[in-house]
Design a protein around this motif. Structure first.
Motif, PDB file in Angstrom:
ATOM      1  N   ALA A  66       9.360  42.442   8.773  1.00 33.20           N
ATOM      2  CA  ALA A  66       9.544  41.521   9.900  1.00 33.20           C
ATOM      3  C   ALA A  66      10.795  40.669   9.768  1.00 33.20           C
ATOM      4  CB  ALA A  66       8.322  40.600  10.036  1.00 33.20           C
ATOM      5  N   VAL A  67      11.300  40.518   8.560  1.00 30.78           N
ATOM      6  CA  VAL A  67      12.411  39.601   8.298  1.00 30.78           C
ATOM      7  C   VAL A  67      13.749  40.236   8.664  1.00 30.78           C
ATOM      8  CG1 VAL A  67      13.631  38.269   6.536  1.00 30.78           C
ATOM      9  CG2 VAL A  67      11.130  38.425   6.472  1.00 30.78           C
ATOM     10  N   VAL A  68      14.502  39.537   9.515  1.00 29.41           N
ATOM     11  CA  VAL A  68      15.818  40.027   9.924  1.00 29.41           C
ATOM     12  C   VAL A  68      16.952  39.159   9.392  1.00 29.41           C
ATOM     13  CG1 VAL A  68      14.968  41.187  11.996  1.00 29.41           C
ATOM     14  CG2 VAL A  68      15.643  38.777  12.121  1.00 29.41           C
ATOM     15  N   GLY A  69      16.622  38.025   8.790  1.00 28.68           N
ATOM     16  CA  GLY A  69      17.657  37.162   8.247  1.00 28.68           C
ATOM     17  C   GLY A  69      17.050  36.088   7.362  1.00 28.68           C
ATOM     18  N   LEU A  70      17.889  35.522   6.493  1.00 28.52           N
ATOM     19  CA  LEU A  70      17.450  34.535   5.517  1.00 28.52           C
ATOM     20  C   LEU A  70      18.328  33.293   5.607  1.00 28.52           C
ATOM     21  CD1 LEU A  70      17.591  37.311   2.912  1.00 28.52           C
ATOM     22  CD2 LEU A  70      15.439  36.159   3.305  1.00 28.52           C
ATOM     23  N   VAL A  71      17.687  32.123   5.577  1.00 32.87           N
ATOM     24  CA  VAL A  71      18.430  30.867   5.565  1.00 32.87           C
ATOM     25  C   VAL A  71      18.072  30.117   4.285  1.00 32.87           C
ATOM     26  CG1 VAL A  71      18.843  28.654   6.688  1.00 32.87           C
ATOM     27  CG2 VAL A  71      18.472  30.704   8.082  1.00 32.87           C
ATOM     28  N   TYR A  72      19.084  29.816   3.487  1.00 41.25           N
ATOM     29  CA  TYR A  72      18.906  29.086   2.234  1.00 41.25           C
ATOM     30  C   TYR A  72      19.356  27.645   2.459  1.00 41.25           C
ATOM     31  CZ  TYR A  72      18.303  33.605  -0.079  1.00 41.25           C
ATOM     32  OH  TYR A  72      17.838  34.843  -0.459  1.00 41.25           O
ATOM     33  N   GLY A  73      18.416  26.706   2.385  1.00 39.23           N
ATOM     34  CA  GLY A  73      18.747  25.297   2.597  1.00 39.23           C
ATOM     35  C   GLY A  73      18.717  24.544   1.287  1.00 39.23           C
ATOM     36  N   ALA A  74      19.887  24.215   0.731  1.00 41.24           N
ATOM     37  CA  ALA A  74      19.959  23.566  -0.585  1.00 41.24           C
ATOM     38  C   ALA A  74      19.025  24.311  -1.536  1.00 41.24           C
ATOM     39  CB  ALA A  74      19.587  22.094  -0.490  1.00 41.24           C
ATOM     40  N   ALA A  75      19.253  25.611  -1.645  1.00 39.28           N
ATOM     41  CA  ALA A  75      18.283  26.489  -2.304  1.00 39.28           C
ATOM     42  C   ALA A  75      18.923  27.379  -3.357  1.00 39.28           C
ATOM     43  CB  ALA A  75      17.603  27.370  -1.253  1.00 39.28           C
ATOM     44  N   PHE A  76      18.075  27.836  -4.265  1.00 44.33           N
ATOM     45  CA  PHE A  76      18.497  28.854  -5.219  1.00 44.33           C
ATOM     46  C   PHE A  76      18.568  30.196  -4.494  1.00 44.33           C
ATOM     47  CE2 PHE A  76      16.884  25.543  -7.993  1.00 44.33           C
ATOM     48  CZ  PHE A  76      17.862  25.507  -8.978  1.00 44.33           C
ATOM     49  N   GLN A  77      19.589  30.946  -4.824  1.00 45.41           N
ATOM     50  CA  GLN A  77      19.862  32.217  -4.152  1.00 45.41           C
ATOM     51  C   GLN A  77      20.141  33.261  -5.243  1.00 45.41           C
ATOM     52  OE1 GLN A  77      22.643  31.414  -1.068  1.00 45.41           O
ATOM     53  NE2 GLN A  77      22.571  33.442  -0.159  1.00 45.41           N
ATOM     54  N   PRO A  78      19.104  33.676  -5.964  1.00 47.13           N
ATOM     55  CA  PRO A  78      19.318  34.474  -7.178  1.00 47.13           C
ATOM     56  C   PRO A  78      19.704  35.924  -6.925  1.00 47.13           C
ATOM     57  CG  PRO A  78      17.001  34.372  -6.689  1.00 47.13           C
ATOM     58  CD  PRO A  78      17.679  33.467  -5.678  1.00 47.13           C
ATOM     59  N   ASP A  79      20.323  36.504  -7.911  1.00 47.86           N
ATOM     60  CA  ASP A  79      20.561  37.946  -7.946  1.00 47.86           C
ATOM     61  C   ASP A  79      19.510  38.546  -8.869  1.00 47.86           C
ATOM     62  OD1 ASP A  79      21.651  40.441  -7.592  1.00 47.86           O
ATOM     63  OD2 ASP A  79      23.696  39.845  -8.122  1.00 47.86           O
ATOM     64  N   ARG A  80      19.461  39.849  -8.946  1.00 45.58           N
ATOM     65  CA  ARG A  80      18.479  40.526  -9.791  1.00 45.58           C
ATOM     66  C   ARG A  80      18.570  40.021 -11.237  1.00 45.58           C
ATOM     67  NH1 ARG A  80      15.620  45.308 -10.663  1.00 45.58           N
ATOM     68  NH2 ARG A  80      15.953  46.100  -8.554  1.00 45.58           N
ATOM     69  N   GLY A  81      17.420  39.721 -11.822  1.00 44.26           N
ATOM     70  CA  GLY A  81      17.351  39.310 -13.212  1.00 44.26           C
ATOM     71  C   GLY A  81      17.597  37.846 -13.470  1.00 44.26           C
ATOM     72  N   GLU A  82      17.890  37.062 -12.414  1.00 43.60           N
ATOM     73  CA  GLU A  82      18.156  35.636 -12.600  1.00 43.60           C
ATOM     74  C   GLU A  82      16.906  34.810 -12.320  1.00 43.60           C
ATOM     75  OE1 GLU A  82      22.925  35.448 -11.496  1.00 43.60           O
ATOM     76  OE2 GLU A  82      21.447  34.921  -9.956  1.00 43.60           O
ATOM     77  N   SER A  83      16.785  33.701 -13.031  1.00 47.75           N
ATOM     78  CA  SER A  83      15.675  32.771 -12.830  1.00 47.75           C
ATOM     79  C   SER A  83      16.217  31.421 -12.393  1.00 47.75           C
ATOM     80  CB  SER A  83      14.874  32.605 -14.128  1.00 47.75           C
ATOM     81  OG  SER A  83      15.649  31.907 -15.100  1.00 47.75           O
ATOM     82  N   LEU A  84      15.328  30.607 -11.852  1.00 54.78           N
ATOM     83  CA  LEU A  84      15.715  29.253 -11.471  1.00 54.78           C
ATOM     84  C   LEU A  84      16.179  28.473 -12.697  1.00 54.78           C
ATOM     85  CD1 LEU A  84      13.758  26.856  -9.122  1.00 54.78           C
ATOM     86  CD2 LEU A  84      14.572  26.074 -11.339  1.00 54.78           C
TER      87      LEU A  84
ATOM     88  N   THR B 150      10.773  30.099 -14.614  1.00 54.80           N
ATOM     89  CA  THR B 150      11.376  31.028 -15.574  1.00 54.80           C
ATOM     90  C   THR B 150      11.258  32.481 -15.138  1.00 54.80           C
ATOM     91  OG1 THR B 150       9.318  31.072 -16.865  1.00 54.80           O
ATOM     92  CG2 THR B 150      11.005  29.474 -17.522  1.00 54.80           C
ATOM     93  N   ALA B 151      10.490  32.756 -14.053  1.00 49.44           N
ATOM     94  CA  ALA B 151      10.346  34.129 -13.555  1.00 49.44           C
ATOM     95  C   ALA B 151      11.679  34.632 -13.014  1.00 49.44           C
ATOM     96  CB  ALA B 151       9.284  34.173 -12.469  1.00 49.44           C
ATOM     97  N   THR B 152      11.966  35.886 -13.247  1.00 50.82           N
ATOM     98  CA  THR B 152      13.241  36.463 -12.798  1.00 50.82           C
ATOM     99  C   THR B 152      13.079  37.203 -11.474  1.00 50.82           C
ATOM    100  OG1 THR B 152      12.851  38.447 -14.140  1.00 50.82           O
ATOM    101  CG2 THR B 152      14.158  36.682 -15.129  1.00 50.82           C
ATOM    102  N   ALA B 153      14.137  37.185 -10.704  1.00 51.32           N
ATOM    103  CA  ALA B 153      14.137  37.821  -9.386  1.00 51.32           C
ATOM    104  C   ALA B 153      14.358  39.321  -9.498  1.00 51.32           C
ATOM    105  CB  ALA B 153      15.227  37.200  -8.516  1.00 51.32           C
ATOM    106  N   GLY B 154      13.819  40.041  -8.530  1.00 53.04           N
ATOM    107  CA  GLY B 154      14.093  41.465  -8.417  1.00 53.04           C
ATOM    108  C   GLY B 154      15.314  41.690  -7.539  1.00 53.04           C
ATOM    109  N   GLU B 155      15.428  42.870  -6.967  1.00 50.54           N
ATOM    110  CA  GLU B 155      16.554  43.173  -6.081  1.00 50.54           C
ATOM    111  C   GLU B 155      16.527  42.190  -4.910  1.00 50.54           C
ATOM    112  OE1 GLU B 155      19.996  45.238  -4.883  1.00 50.54           O
ATOM    113  OE2 GLU B 155      18.876  45.197  -6.760  1.00 50.54           O
ATOM    114  N   PRO B 156      17.607  41.447  -4.674  1.00 52.99           N
ATOM    115  CA  PRO B 156      17.578  40.393  -3.654  1.00 52.99           C
ATOM    116  C   PRO B 156      17.624  40.929  -2.227  1.00 52.99           C
ATOM    117  CG  PRO B 156      19.771  40.554  -4.610  1.00 52.99           C
ATOM    118  CD  PRO B 156      18.892  41.480  -5.402  1.00 52.99           C
ATOM    119  N   ALA B 157      16.810  40.329  -1.371  1.00 52.85           N
ATOM    120  CA  ALA B 157      16.796  40.735   0.034  1.00 52.85           C
ATOM    121  C   ALA B 157      18.127  40.449   0.715  1.00 52.85           C
ATOM    122  CB  ALA B 157      15.660  40.021   0.762  1.00 52.85           C
ATOM    123  N   TRP B 158      18.854  39.423   0.213  1.00 58.95           N
ATOM    124  CA  TRP B 158      20.137  39.108   0.859  1.00 58.95           C
ATOM    125  C   TRP B 158      21.175  40.216   0.699  1.00 58.95           C
ATOM    126  CZ3 TRP B 158      23.681  39.344  -2.947  1.00 58.95           C
ATOM    127  CH2 TRP B 158      23.400  38.822  -4.220  1.00 58.95           C
TER     128      TRP B 158
END
Length: 258
Positions: free
Chosen positions: A111-129, A188-196
């Motif tokens: 359902a998602v067609v776009g992403l808005v990051y508001g003062a947010a973390f925007q990780p790539d694969r393998g990155e954690s907050l 500490t959880a790492t991100a998978g392949e990013p939707a962005w």
């Protein structure tokens, strides 16, 4: 009876129509984006987004605010996906702070067609907050652990300065008292392949942010190819500048539907 020239012309016309159908609807026929799903950040809940939601609702958008438990990144992604399952039509997914980690995963939803990051973390694969914040620390240093070491919270004495310095102190005092503790495991959880990587994205950089380093916000947005809007505001930009944040979301919904 058609001659050879007419048969050839008809075949080409049919082929052209088939190509157009395979390519999907034209820009004029693209589905309008009317749904907005918002994922709040850690150390707060979704109620802070009320003013943004009211503005968007008044402008004809359907708004849902996810109240994720912040017990783990997987739990929060699952909660967000349940809300996305209920949307009728294309949806814009918005995330604040830690919510950016969530929408980066949940944004793969059909359902998602776009992403808005508001003062947010925007990780790539393998990155954690924790890894991103640790490499580019914010100015604020008020994060504390609970006695069992399992959860994190923002020291109430530091809440105003670190989270929402541009809101009235009585408002931030209540936010400090009602904050949602975040499981350390979620940070500490790492991100998978990013939707962005496969979907359009927009980013609000809060230039006075003391919870996420503004330079980190800029760097993550550049890497993702996000359209960036900078707003002179604290980490709670959604609460202190609701009109401007709502405008970014409304514009993104309009552009995502083209």
């Amino acid at each position: 009876m058609m001659n050879r020239r007419h048969v050839t012309a008809l075949a080409l016309a049919i082929a052209a129509g088939a190509v157009a159908t395979a390519a999907g609807p034209s820009a004029a026929e693209a589905a309008e984006v009317r749904n907005v799903v918002i994922v709040h950040g850690a150390l707060a809940d979704g109620s802070g987004w009320r003013r943004v939601a009211e503005i968007l609702l008044a402008r004809g958008l359907n708004v849902t605010v996810v109240q994720q438990p912040i017990t783990s990144l997987a739990d929060d992604v699952a909660t967000t996906r349940r809300v996305l399952d209920l949307q009728q039509g294309p949806t814009l997914l918005v995330g604040h702070s830690y919510g950016g980690m969530v929408i980066t995963e949940a944004g793969h939803h059909a359902a998602v067609v776009g992403l808005v990051y508001g003062a947010a973390f925007q990780p790539d694969r393998g990155e954690s907050l924790a890894g991103l914040a640790g490499a580019t620390p914010p100015a604020g240093q008020g994060i504390r652990e609970t006695g069992d070491g399992q959860y994190l919270y923002l020291d109430p004495a530091a809440f105003h300065a670190d989270f929402a310095a541009d809101l009235p102190r009585e408002e931030t005092a209540f936010l400090a008292r009602s904050q949602v503790f975040a499981a350390k495991a979620a940070f500490t959880a790492t991100a998978g392949e990013p939707a962005w990587r496969g979907k359009r994205s927009w980013a609000v950089v809060a230039t006075e942010d003391r919870s996420i380093n503004p330079e980190l916000e800029r760097r993550m947005a550049r890497r993702a190819g996000s359209a960036v809007t900078e707003i002179a505001a604290s980490h709670a930009v959604f609460a202190s500048q609701p009109e401007r944040v709502a405008a970014v979301i409304e514009d993104a919904a309009r552009e995502a539907g083209r």
